[in-house]
Design a protein around this motif. Structure first.
Motif, PDB file in Angstrom:
ATOM      1  N   GLN A  51       0.826  -1.205   0.000  1.00 43.05           N
ATOM      2  CA  GLN A  51       0.000   0.000   0.000  1.00 43.05           C
ATOM      3  C   GLN A  51       0.862   1.258   0.000  1.00 43.05           C
ATOM      4  O   GLN A  51       1.959   1.277   0.555  1.00 43.05           O
ATOM      5  CB  GLN A  51      -0.898   0.011   1.228  1.00 43.05           C
ATOM      6  CG  GLN A  51      -1.826  -1.174   1.305  1.00 43.05           C
ATOM      7  CD  GLN A  51      -2.540  -1.219   2.647  1.00 43.05           C
ATOM      8  OE1 GLN A  51      -2.386  -0.352   3.476  1.00 43.05           O
ATOM      9  NE2 GLN A  51      -3.332  -2.252   2.849  1.00 43.05           N
ATOM     10  N   LYS A  52       0.331   2.328  -0.605  1.00 37.63           N
ATOM     11  CA  LYS A  52       1.061   3.596  -0.677  1.00 37.63           C
ATOM     12  C   LYS A  52       1.294   4.211   0.701  1.00 37.63           C
ATOM     13  O   LYS A  52       2.222   4.979   0.889  1.00 37.63           O
ATOM     14  CB  LYS A  52       0.291   4.597  -1.529  1.00 37.63           C
ATOM     15  CG  LYS A  52       0.323   4.297  -2.984  1.00 37.63           C
ATOM     16  CD  LYS A  52      -0.416   5.384  -3.735  1.00 37.63           C
ATOM     17  CE  LYS A  52      -0.483   5.076  -5.202  1.00 37.63           C
ATOM     18  NZ  LYS A  52      -1.185   6.125  -5.953  1.00 37.63           N
ATOM     19  N   ASP A  53       0.435   3.883   1.670  1.00 35.16           N
ATOM     20  CA  ASP A  53       0.566   4.498   2.984  1.00 35.16           C
ATOM     21  C   ASP A  53       1.545   3.769   3.898  1.00 35.16           C
ATOM     22  O   ASP A  53       1.665   4.088   5.066  1.00 35.16           O
ATOM     23  CB  ASP A  53      -0.804   4.634   3.648  1.00 35.16           C
ATOM     24  CG  ASP A  53      -1.522   3.303   3.843  1.00 35.16           C
ATOM     25  OD1 ASP A  53      -1.180   2.328   3.146  1.00 35.16           O
ATOM     26  OD2 ASP A  53      -2.429   3.250   4.686  1.00 35.16           O
ATOM     27  N   VAL A  74       5.716   2.325   4.278  1.00 33.38           N
ATOM     28  CA  VAL A  74       7.091   2.447   3.803  1.00 33.38           C
ATOM     29  C   VAL A  74       7.847   1.208   4.286  1.00 33.38           C
ATOM     30  O   VAL A  74       7.777   0.859   5.464  1.00 33.38           O
ATOM     31  CB  VAL A  74       7.755   3.721   4.381  1.00 33.38           C
ATOM     32  CG1 VAL A  74       9.211   3.805   3.991  1.00 33.38           C
ATOM     33  CG2 VAL A  74       6.988   4.969   3.971  1.00 33.38           C
ATOM     34  N   THR A  75       8.561   0.557   3.397  1.00 33.25           N
ATOM     35  CA  THR A  75       9.398  -0.574   3.780  1.00 33.25           C
ATOM     36  C   THR A  75      10.617  -0.049   4.540  1.00 33.25           C
ATOM     37  O   THR A  75      11.241   0.920   4.130  1.00 33.25           O
ATOM     38  CB  THR A  75       9.856  -1.355   2.532  1.00 33.25           C
ATOM     39  OG1 THR A  75       8.702  -1.793   1.816  1.00 33.25           O
ATOM     40  CG2 THR A  75      10.694  -2.555   2.917  1.00 33.25           C
ATOM     41  N   TYR A 124       7.318  -2.652   8.117  1.00 33.40           N
ATOM     42  CA  TYR A 124       6.774  -1.470   7.453  1.00 33.40           C
ATOM     43  C   TYR A 124       6.553  -0.375   8.476  1.00 33.40           C
ATOM     44  O   TYR A 124       6.355  -0.640   9.673  1.00 33.40           O
ATOM     45  CB  TYR A 124       5.439  -1.782   6.765  1.00 33.40           C
ATOM     46  CG  TYR A 124       5.547  -2.842   5.700  1.00 33.40           C
ATOM     47  CD1 TYR A 124       6.209  -2.598   4.495  1.00 33.40           C
ATOM     48  CD2 TYR A 124       4.973  -4.095   5.887  1.00 33.40           C
ATOM     49  CE1 TYR A 124       6.297  -3.571   3.517  1.00 33.40           C
ATOM     50  CE2 TYR A 124       5.063  -5.081   4.906  1.00 33.40           C
ATOM     51  CZ  TYR A 124       5.725  -4.809   3.725  1.00 33.40           C
ATOM     52  OH  TYR A 124       5.817  -5.778   2.759  1.00 33.40           O
ATOM     53  N   ARG A 177       3.221   5.638   6.528  1.00 32.02           N
ATOM     54  CA  ARG A 177       3.754   6.824   5.850  1.00 32.02           C
ATOM     55  C   ARG A 177       3.694   8.055   6.758  1.00 32.02           C
ATOM     56  O   ARG A 177       4.655   8.826   6.847  1.00 32.02           O
ATOM     57  CB  ARG A 177       3.000   7.067   4.548  1.00 32.02           C
ATOM     58  CG  ARG A 177       3.281   8.383   3.851  1.00 32.02           C
ATOM     59  CD  ARG A 177       4.690   8.604   3.397  1.00 32.02           C
ATOM     60  NE  ARG A 177       5.077   7.700   2.336  1.00 32.02           N
ATOM     61  CZ  ARG A 177       6.324   7.602   1.889  1.00 32.02           C
ATOM     62  NH1 ARG A 177       7.284   8.365   2.391  1.00 32.02           N
ATOM     63  NH2 ARG A 177       6.634   6.753   0.949  1.00 32.02           N
ATOM     64  N   ASP A 236       6.994  10.083   7.788  1.00 26.43           N
ATOM     65  CA  ASP A 236       7.149  11.484   7.404  1.00 26.43           C
ATOM     66  C   ASP A 236       7.318  12.409   8.604  1.00 26.43           C
ATOM     67  O   ASP A 236       8.049  13.399   8.538  1.00 26.43           O
ATOM     68  CB  ASP A 236       5.955  11.941   6.558  1.00 26.43           C
ATOM     69  CG  ASP A 236       5.938  11.310   5.170  1.00 26.43           C
ATOM     70  OD1 ASP A 236       6.972  10.735   4.749  1.00 26.43           O
ATOM     71  OD2 ASP A 236       4.882  11.373   4.512  1.00 26.43           O
TER      72      ASP A 236
END
Length: 168
Positions: free
Chosen positions: A2-4, A6-7, A123, A126, A130
């Motif tokens: 998913q875009k939300d 981050v690995t 993960y 996001r 950020d």
């Protein structure tokens, strides 16, 4: 993925006065989660592939999951409030009755040990990624200092105040 999300990987484990600083991130950014010394040691032992004579708590949890037919799918550092990080362990269970996904609230440190032991992805949400302060420069400085002193990263010796005022 998913875009939300981050690995992330564990980029370093450094001792502090009150435990360990766990540097987590990717090539874009690295941030710090402070963990107690026991879990920091468990993470370092797992990263170094050190075998234990007897199972530690995280080993026991892994054995219990195996016995129940559950598989750790991945972990997510999903929230951060007032300098405290939160995580979720995602388990998959499959048997003759069907498939089930179970999500468990956990400390990021415990989640990360399990993910490392089971070679499963880590993960970071996001929004958490950020919002976290980028500590890449500090990690690079500490690793450089250790290399100059001939010390193996995460060897257990505390460097000369590598995190300065960042230690909790």
């Amino acid at each position: 993925m998913q875009k939300d999300l981050v690995t992330a990987t564990i980029r370093g484990v450094m001792p502090t006065a009150n435990g360990c600083a766990l540097f987590i991130g990717n090539e874009q950014k690295t941030f710090v989660i402070y963990v107690d010394a026991f879990v920091g040691n468990a993470i370092q032992m797992t990263l170094n592939g050190i075998k234990k004579d007897r199972p530690l708590t995280h080993d026991l949890i892994g054995h219990i999951l195996l016995g129940l037919g559950a598989r750790l799918d991945h972990v997510i550092v999903n929230d951060s409030r007032e300098s405290t990080f939160y995580a979720r362990i995602i388990l998959r269970m499959e048997n003759e009755i069907g498939k089930k996904i179970v999500e468990i609230d956990a400390r990021p440190s415990d989640s990360i040990v399990l993910a490392l032991q089971h070679k499963r992805p880590i993960y970071v949400a996001r929004a958490v990624f950020d919002a976290a302060d980028d500590m890449t420069e500090i990690l690079e400085r500490v690793l450089k200092q250790q290399a100059e002193e001939g010390e193996e990263p995460g060897s257990g010796e505390e460097p000369d105040d590598p995190l300065g005022p960042l230690s909790p």
